[in-house]
Design an enzyme around this catalytic site. Structure first.
Site, PDB file in Angstrom:
ATOM      1  N   ASP A  58      34.801  45.193  40.566  1.00 43.31           N
ATOM      2  CA  ASP A  58      36.300  45.128  41.100  1.00 43.31           C
ATOM      3  C   ASP A  58      36.527  43.891  41.434  1.00 43.31           C
ATOM      4  O   ASP A  58      35.772  43.023  41.967  1.00 43.31           O
ATOM      5  CB  ASP A  58      36.086  46.061  42.252  1.00 43.31           C
ATOM      6  CG  ASP A  58      36.586  47.866  42.162  1.00 43.31           C
ATOM      7  OD1 ASP A  58      36.547  47.695  40.959  1.00 43.31           O
ATOM      8  OD2 ASP A  58      36.627  48.317  42.933  1.00 43.31           O
ATOM      9  N   GLU A  78      31.695  48.126  37.718  1.00 41.65           N
ATOM     10  CA  GLU A  78      30.993  48.642  39.197  1.00 41.65           C
ATOM     11  C   GLU A  78      31.044  49.965  39.153  1.00 41.65           C
ATOM     12  O   GLU A  78      29.994  50.533  39.782  1.00 41.65           O
ATOM     13  CB  GLU A  78      32.281  48.284  40.244  1.00 41.65           C
ATOM     14  CG  GLU A  78      31.646  48.488  41.502  1.00 41.65           C
ATOM     15  CD  GLU A  78      32.849  47.952  42.584  1.00 41.65           C
ATOM     16  OE1 GLU A  78      33.078  48.504  43.522  1.00 41.65           O
ATOM     17  OE2 GLU A  78      33.220  46.774  42.379  1.00 41.65           O
ATOM     18  N   TYR A 127      45.822  47.695  41.201  1.00 40.91           N
ATOM     19  CA  TYR A 127      44.537  47.716  42.262  1.00 40.91           C
ATOM     20  C   TYR A 127      45.049  48.001  43.688  1.00 40.91           C
ATOM     21  O   TYR A 127      45.822  47.303  44.145  1.00 40.91           O
ATOM     22  CB  TYR A 127      44.021  46.391  41.994  1.00 40.91           C
ATOM     23  CG  TYR A 127      42.775  46.212  42.775  1.00 40.91           C
ATOM     24  CD1 TYR A 127      41.470  46.711  42.125  1.00 40.91           C
ATOM     25  CD2 TYR A 127      42.662  45.432  44.067  1.00 40.91           C
ATOM     26  CE1 TYR A 127      40.200  46.614  42.730  1.00 40.91           C
ATOM     27  CE2 TYR A 127      41.333  45.140  44.534  1.00 40.91           C
ATOM     28  CZ  TYR A 127      40.325  45.826  44.099  1.00 40.91           C
ATOM     29  OH  TYR A 127      39.129  45.623  44.716  1.00 40.91           O
TER      30      TYR A 127
END
Length: 670
Positions: free
Chosen positions: A106, A9, A338
């Site tokens: 992601d 990303e 994350y």
């Protein structure tokens, strides 16, 4: 054998994948390449939905005749300022020597959408596509993600929900912003003495605006009610303490209309009447009950993004948007897992490998000493059997925890980022410590047939507070607090009291209190309110249905709040992080409240979010969802077209404008 293409990303993430692959990568313009692999990146979104005028020039002019706008087929286009990178990525996706594409955007709905749009616009065909799903950017996790990558088709339902979320926001934004502006823009502009006003509306943002305005109006309309409590002052062998009177069963004031609540009177005269009677009752009180017990307080669950944003707002006075920026940076530097997660627990698989995180944290100097207890007591063993591990509560990602890696990168981040990291570390380590233990003591005294109550609490065992610090105690007592925190010497003396003892009733006094208005939202509590939208809903059945589907998602809530502040519908006090509406925000609230009222309520927004979750889980189809969405938009838009209440709303505007005298007077002059 063809090459593998890894598409991330962001450039920084692509760099981490290139490092993990340990191939002799050569840098090109917009990608990295070795003999076996190619690594490239998006720069966030490369593709977006086209404006209505792309469908037909007639849509450029806002007009009631062109609403509702509900295209049969949606159009997309490359974002102009990132076209160069799109062309690079598109070329690589279609290269003949590339046979396998690893999607490394992601791991979430938005990351899925970013890649799928690129693939759609690049017209990719005949390639094997694999989805890499990771929880941190450590080398070990990246390699695991590549090794265990599933076929991209396994994420088709997630992709469907991503497309629908974008279409929903797009259609609601265009149709409702246009219809509300066309209907009410002129009257609001006239009221504010402006040339024109555009009303921005959206599925999530209008709901959040509604929450803030409603709270402000509750505070504004709140009338403080005084009440009067009776406090007794007691003494036994140099041990002095206070007790609060309550109208319990047997009291001559039980069910009396003079009471405000069971522990207070509506008037000072009524309280004084009781004090006079008590002072004439002989000056002795009997202990009719002495109760002692221990109370355990367990370490809290781990951080998800909303909890972390709330905590950072309280502790460091930073906005949710800034917290997300910081924790995203910590994630990209391999320091934490994350960040865009709603889960507050770990998975069983992670729990079994948790010693790796702990071993790494032994090199983190501020908390290194705390690991000795964990190692000695082996409290990390059997973690999967605790409340901090629950696979059923995890959808995409587990809670935010430190990886134990990347510690050198802490030197390169801001002081606030280091504080946020320390907060995450301490919350994580606390789950390996025992509960804190409080000793509690409850006394009930009887004087002249009336009863007084004293509650005391003292921290007996620090437990996990050794990691997180002992919460500060409030100075003084509010009418809501039932427990006082004595010093240890007084608490020891109180322990000698027993049922049946007679103590001296030295005095009785009246203490005046008053009811408090609801608190304004601050940036952190707003995020929590958005996450827990179900708690704002009165309908029990609907609340059960939408449990876990708040307003917006962990990835979008901070951005929504930031947008409302940017367009000046809300204001944020940077020092206190308190959020209040602007005059414009209140006027728009009134316009929406008299036209598309459901747009202001959490029921609607949370139920749409729940619907997207059902699509992602394959429980309903995209077609079913889209049909309901189009019916809703068409019904609400056509309903507003039929309204003719613009001038009736002036009474609403007149009602709120005095609270914004400076703003209103300035707009009149300009």
């Amino acid at each position: 054998m063809g090459k593998s293409l890894y598409i991330a990303e962001k450039p920084s993430v692509a760099q981490e994948f290139a490092k993990a692959l340990k191939q002799n990568m050569k840098r090109r313009e917009g990608w990295l390449e070795s003999d076996e692999s190619v690594v490239t990146w998006c720069v966030g979104h490369l593709v977006t939905m086209s404006y209505p005028e792309v469908y037909d020039p007639k849509y450029k002019k806002w007009s009631l005749s062109t609403l509702p706008f509900l295209p049969e087929t949606f159009l997309y286009e490359v974002i102009p300022n990132v076209k160069k990178q799109f062309d690079i990525v598109s070329g690589l996706l279609n290269r003949k020597d590339v046979d396998t594409i690893y999607v490394c955007t992601d791991s979430g709905r938005e990351g899925e959408y970013i890649y799928r749009l690129v693939e759609q616009m690049a017209h990719v065909k005949g390639k094997k596509r694999k989805r890499v799903w990771i929880d941190s950017q450590t080398e070990e996790e990246i390699l695991r993600g590549i090794r265990e990558a599933k076929d991209l088709s396994a994420y088709d339902h997630l992709s469907d929900s991503a497309y629908l979320r974008a279409k929903e926001d797009y259609l609601m934004g265009i149709n409702f912003s246009r219809i509300l502006t066309l209907k009410y823009g002129n009257t609001i502009a006239g009221f504010l003495h402006k040339n024109y006003v555009v009303l921005s509306a959206g599925r999530v943002m209008t709901c959040v605006l509604g929450m803030v305005v409603r709270r402000e109006r509750e505070i504004r309309e709140f009338v403080k009610t005084p009440f009067y409590r009776v406090i007794g002052k007691f003494a036994a062998d140099q041990t002095r303490f206070e007790g609060e009177w309550k109208a319990v069963k047997g009291s001559r004031y039980e069910f009396s209309p003079k009471l405000y609540r069971e522990n207070g009177f509506k008037t000072r005269e009524a309280a004084q009447e009781l004090v006079n009677d008590l002072k004439g009752s002989g000056g002795t009180a009997k202990l009719v009950s002495v109760e002692k017990k221990k109370e355990k307080k367990n370490p809290p669950l781990l951080f998800n993004l909303a909890e972390l944003q709330n905590e950072c707002s309280k502790r460091f006075k930073i906005s949710p948007d800034e917290t997300l920026r910081i924790v995203q940076e910590l994630y990209e530097k391999k320091l934490v897992t994350y960040p865009r997660t709603d889960a507050r627990v770990l998975s069983t698989a992670v729990a079994k490998e948790i010693h790796k995180n702990l071993n790494g944290l032994s090199k983190y100097e501020p908390t290194a000493a705390l690991l000795g207890y964990i190692a000695k007591e082996r409290t990390h063993k059997g973690l999967e059997k605790t409340r901090y591990v629950n696979d059923s509560q995890i959808t995409d990602h587990y809670a935010i925890i430190p990886t134990g890696q990347g510690l050198l990168a802490l030197q390169a981040v801001s002081g606030t980022a280091r504080q946020v990291y320390d907060l995450i570390v301490r919350r994580f380590l606390s789950i390996f410590y025992p509960p804190a233990v409080y000793q509690k003591m409850m006394l009930e005294l009887e004087v002249g047939g009336e009863h007084f109550f004293s509650n005391f609490k003292i921290l007996a065992e620090e437990g996990f507070y050794k990691v997180t610090g002992i919460p500060g105690t409030k100075k003084g007592k509010t009418d809501e607090e039932e427990e006082s925190v004595p010093d240890s010497e007084l608490f020891d003396r109180l322990q000698k009291l027993k049922k049946g003892d007679l103590v001296l009733a030295e005095d009785f006094e009246i203490r005046e209190g008053e009811t408090s208005p609801p608190k304004r939202y601050n940036s952190g509590s707003m995020i929590l309110a958005m996450e827990n939208a179900g708690q704002l809903i009165e309908d029990e059945e609907l609340r059960a249905q939408i449990k876990g589907s708040g307003i917006g998602t962990s990835a979008t809530r901070a951005e929504i709040l930031k947008k409302l502040i940017h367009i000046k519908y809300l204001t944020l006090n940077k020092k206190t992080q308190v959020i209040t509406p602007t005059l414009m925000g209140e006027l728009i609230y009134d316009a929406v409240n008299h036209s598309i009222r459901s747009l202001l309520n959490p029921e609607l927004t949370a139920s749409w979010e729940k619907g997207l979750t059902l699509v992602a889980n394959g429980e309903i189809t995209s077609e079913e969802y889209m049909q309901k969405l189009e019916q809703f938009i068409a019904g609400r838009t056509n309903g507003v077209i039929g309204l003719n209440n613009q001038y009736q709303l002036k009474a609403c505007y007149d009602k709120v404008s005095p609270y914004y005298k400076t703003t209103y007077q300035t707009s009149k002059k300009s």
